[in-house]
Design a protein around this motif. Structure first.
Motif, PDB file in Angstrom:
ATOM      1  N   LEU A 178       0.627  -1.098   0.165  1.00  0.00           N
ATOM      2  CA  LEU A 178      -0.188   0.073   0.472  1.00  0.00           C
ATOM      3  C   LEU A 178       1.168   1.592  -0.177  1.00  0.00           C
ATOM      4  CD1 LEU A 178      -2.649  -1.442   2.791  1.00  0.00           C
ATOM      5  CD2 LEU A 178      -2.726  -1.102   0.279  1.00  0.00           C
ATOM      6  N   ASN A 179       2.204   0.883   0.095  1.00  0.00           N
ATOM      7  CA  ASN A 179       3.058   1.967   0.066  1.00  0.00           C
ATOM      8  C   ASN A 179       3.590   2.674  -1.235  1.00  0.00           C
ATOM      9  OD1 ASN A 179       4.751  -0.240   0.631  1.00  0.00           O
ATOM     10  ND2 ASN A 179       6.090   1.228  -0.100  1.00  0.00           N
ATOM     11  N   ASP A 180       4.238   4.006  -1.346  1.00  0.00           N
ATOM     12  CA  ASP A 180       4.931   4.459  -2.474  1.00  0.00           C
ATOM     13  C   ASP A 180       6.002   3.535  -2.249  1.00  0.00           C
ATOM     14  OD1 ASP A 180       2.309   4.526  -3.995  1.00  0.00           O
ATOM     15  OD2 ASP A 180       2.488   6.603  -3.976  1.00  0.00           O
ATOM     16  N   ILE A 181       7.155   3.796  -3.359  1.00  0.00           N
ATOM     17  CA  ILE A 181       8.459   2.801  -3.047  1.00  0.00           C
ATOM     18  C   ILE A 181       9.259   4.610  -3.601  1.00  0.00           C
ATOM     19  CG2 ILE A 181       8.407   1.817  -4.461  1.00  0.00           C
ATOM     20  CD1 ILE A 181      10.311   0.885  -1.312  1.00  0.00           C
ATOM     21  N   GLU A 182      10.491   4.574  -3.847  1.00  0.00           N
ATOM     22  CA  GLU A 182      11.982   5.649  -3.988  1.00  0.00           C
ATOM     23  C   GLU A 182      12.640   5.379  -3.367  1.00  0.00           C
ATOM     24  OE1 GLU A 182      12.773  10.603  -4.144  1.00  0.00           O
ATOM     25  OE2 GLU A 182      10.589   9.786  -4.288  1.00  0.00           O
ATOM     26  N   GLY A 183      13.382   5.418  -4.501  1.00  0.00           N
ATOM     27  CA  GLY A 183      15.108   4.651  -3.695  1.00  0.00           C
ATOM     28  C   GLY A 183      15.413   3.893  -3.380  1.00  0.00           C
ATOM     29  N   LEU A 184      14.721   2.753  -4.197  1.00  0.00           N
ATOM     30  CA  LEU A 184      15.017   0.693  -3.822  1.00  0.00           C
ATOM     31  C   LEU A 184      16.163   0.918  -4.106  1.00  0.00           C
ATOM     32  CD1 LEU A 184      13.987  -1.958  -2.357  1.00  0.00           C
ATOM     33  CD2 LEU A 184      13.175  -1.389  -4.606  1.00  0.00           C
ATOM     34  N   ARG A 185      17.230  -0.141  -3.401  1.00  0.00           N
ATOM     35  CA  ARG A 185      18.275  -0.551  -3.650  1.00  0.00           C
ATOM     36  C   ARG A 185      18.543  -2.151  -3.683  1.00  0.00           C
ATOM     37  NH1 ARG A 185      18.140   3.184  -6.758  1.00  0.00           N
ATOM     38  NH2 ARG A 185      19.162   5.082  -7.029  1.00  0.00           N
ATOM     39  N   VAL A 186      18.567  -3.217  -4.823  1.00  0.00           N
ATOM     40  CA  VAL A 186      18.490  -4.895  -3.644  1.00  0.00           C
ATOM     41  C   VAL A 186      19.231  -5.089  -5.071  1.00  0.00           C
ATOM     42  CG1 VAL A 186      17.314  -6.975  -4.058  1.00  0.00           C
ATOM     43  CG2 VAL A 186      15.686  -4.100  -4.186  1.00  0.00           C
TER      44      VAL A 186
END
Length: 519
Positions: free
Chosen positions: A263-271
């Protein structure tokens, strides 16, 4: 050469020769005070040691707090409460039976002897809750089971929608932690924005060498409650794994290995260097509605996901079934050197791309696990567009490949402003006698699609080979699309073109050659 402090002070330009001493006294006094403050701040704080009820006699003798195997969270919490900011609680080897929750204070560290030596076993709704900033957790195994409703609102059943480790606050670090849980809670590792616990944006959280193994629920999950500050930012995963999530019971029918946007937006994810294997549904997953910005995967692999049976009636892109290695709806997501192998429905599923990049990604044997049912339509790379997007190019695929797909090696439907370069497709089994579909044939439009053209305003460069289907590449309903590359096949009709008007498709750069041709 070292200059004495007195000479340096008196020789500086602008220093009044008549009053060096007063300046020296003031500055030296300030320096001494600063050094004293730094010395106090830099002084090491001795860790507090907590031993388990089954730890060795030596460990129990050295401990500040000794557990007896019952309600061990009490001693652990007491040690954490006794720490100054920046202090560390060290857990011995052994098993800590926790019938309640543990909540580290701001700036503290909870350190075990490694996930094969220190075990935190939670029961009676106990959890490890990070609700303060700058908490570090490292070196232990967590397990949770038999969670029951902790809410006074039995309709919402809020107690179930949490994780064994639930992170509410920013600037947290989780290193070398392995965990599992049964199907009575939502996740093993949960990042949750809950404004009643921590109102600011949840950001700057890192997981390193963490694993969720053999669970009845999600391995790693991001979620948000409320309506403000629901974007989770700057989350990093390095060398993490989700293994067999949802294979042994399921919290719900949608259990995935990693779910980065529920339900959240996501920004700046690094995997980076992470893997998802054997999940009930997708390995790496984002939900449809949340925004995704600046999300990057590097050297990640997703294998044998989509263990849930395919529905009896199924359209490509049907949201009732994911079955993907990488499930990527909407947003700006980049995959570099990523691999998908043996996933049930899709290797890479992309819908409504808005500036996506796949570089040097590989797929093999999509549709292998579980046994493909008649309704399934396994697709190595599936790119769908059901509504217009603003970014040009909408998606770039460069140096990607598909090997031995048990269905279509590539399916593109409704996409515009797309750039595919150096794509290699080898020996797809095909569906209905076709190895790859570039465009939307009748009956194959995405679910709820408003797009009527198969592909438009795009450039596609590919090398394809294989003789299992009678048509290797099917081009249908294209508008203003340029093709180049080589097709190596002895199939009855290696390339089939339908539903296009004169000038809509440029095939001048595309060669069709016999299967054993070397030129």
């Amino acid at each position: 050469m070292t200059i004495p402090l007195l000479k340096w002070l008196t020789d500086r330009p602008g220093m009044h020769p008549a009053s060096p001493c007063r300046s020296i006294v003031f500055l030296v006094g300030g320096l001494i005070g600063l050094l004293l403050v730094q010395g106090v701040a830099a002084a090491p704080v001795a860790p507090l040691i907590v031993s388990a009820g089954d730890s060795s006699p030596v460990a129990r003798t050295q401990a500040n707090y000794v557990c007896d195997g019952l309600d061990d969270q009490v001693e652990i919490q007491a040690a954490l409460a006794a720490l100054p900011d920046g202090g560390t609680v060290v857990l011995s080897d052994g098993t800590f039976n926790c019938s309640g929750s543990i909540a580290p204070a701001a700036g503290t560290t909870l350190l075990g002897q490694g996930p094969g030596a220190t075990f935190l076993e939670f029961s009676q709704n106990g959890r490890l809750n990070v609700s303060e900033e700058r908490v570090t957790l490292a070196g232990f195994h967590i397990a949770g089971a038999d969670y029951t409703n902790m809410s006074t609102n039995t309709t919402l059943d809020l107690g179930r929608w949490l994780g064994v480790l639930t992170i509410y606050a920013s600037h947290a670090k989780v290193h070398n932690v392995t965990g599992t849980a049964d199907a009575s809670t939502q996740a093993v590792f949960l990042l949750l924005h809950n404004p009643n616990v921590y109102a600011p944006i949840l950001e700057d959280v890192e997981f390193t060498n963490c694993r969720a193994v053999d669970t009845g629920t999600y391995g790693f999950l991001h979620n948000a409650w409320g309506s403000e500050n629901t974007t989770i930012r700057d989350v990093r995963y390095e060398n993490c794994a989700a293994l067999n999530c949802g294979r042994y019971g399921a919290f719900n029918p949608w259990v995935t290995g990693f779910d980065f946007a529920e339900l959240n937006d996501i920004e700046g994810l690094r995997v980076s260097n992470s893997s998802a294997v054997g999940s009930l549904e997708s390995g790496f997953h984002f939900e449809w509605d949340p925004g995704k910005r600046d999300c990057v995967f590097i050297n990640c692999s997703s294998r044998n996901n989509g263990q849930k049976p395919c529905p009896d009636t199924y359209l490509v892109g049907d949201p009732d079934y994911f079955g993907s290695g990488f499930y990527l709806p909407r947003g700006r997501i980049s995959l570099i050197n990523c691999r998908a192998e043996g996933n049930s429905a899709f290797g890479f599923f992309i819908i409504n791309p808005d500036g996506m990049l796949l570089y040097n990604c590989t797929e093999s044997e999509t549709g292998r696990v579980p046994a493909v049912e008649p309704s399934a339509r396994p697709i190595a790379y599936c790119i769908l567009q059901s509504m217009p997007v603003s970014t040009n190019p909408s998606v770039v695929m460069d140096h990607c490949s598909s090997l031995d797909a048990n269905g279509w090696g590539l399916f593109v439907c409704g996409a515009a402003n797309m750039l595919i370069r150096n794509f290699t497709m080898t020996d797809p089994a095909g569906i209905d006698g076709i190895g790859a579909v570039l465009g939307c044939p009748e009956g194959e439009l995405p679910v709820n699609s408003t797009i009527k053209v198969g592909i438009s305003n795009s450039v596609i460069d590919l090398a394809a080979s294989g003789d299992r289907p009678q048509t290797l590449v099917y081009i249908v309903n294209n508008r203003n699309v340029t093709y180049s590359g080589r097709i190596f096949s002895d199939a009855a009709q290696p390339v089939l073109i339908e539903g296009t008007m004169a000038g809509d498709v440029d095939l001048s750069g595309l060669e069709v050659l016999p299967a054993n041709s070397t030129t």
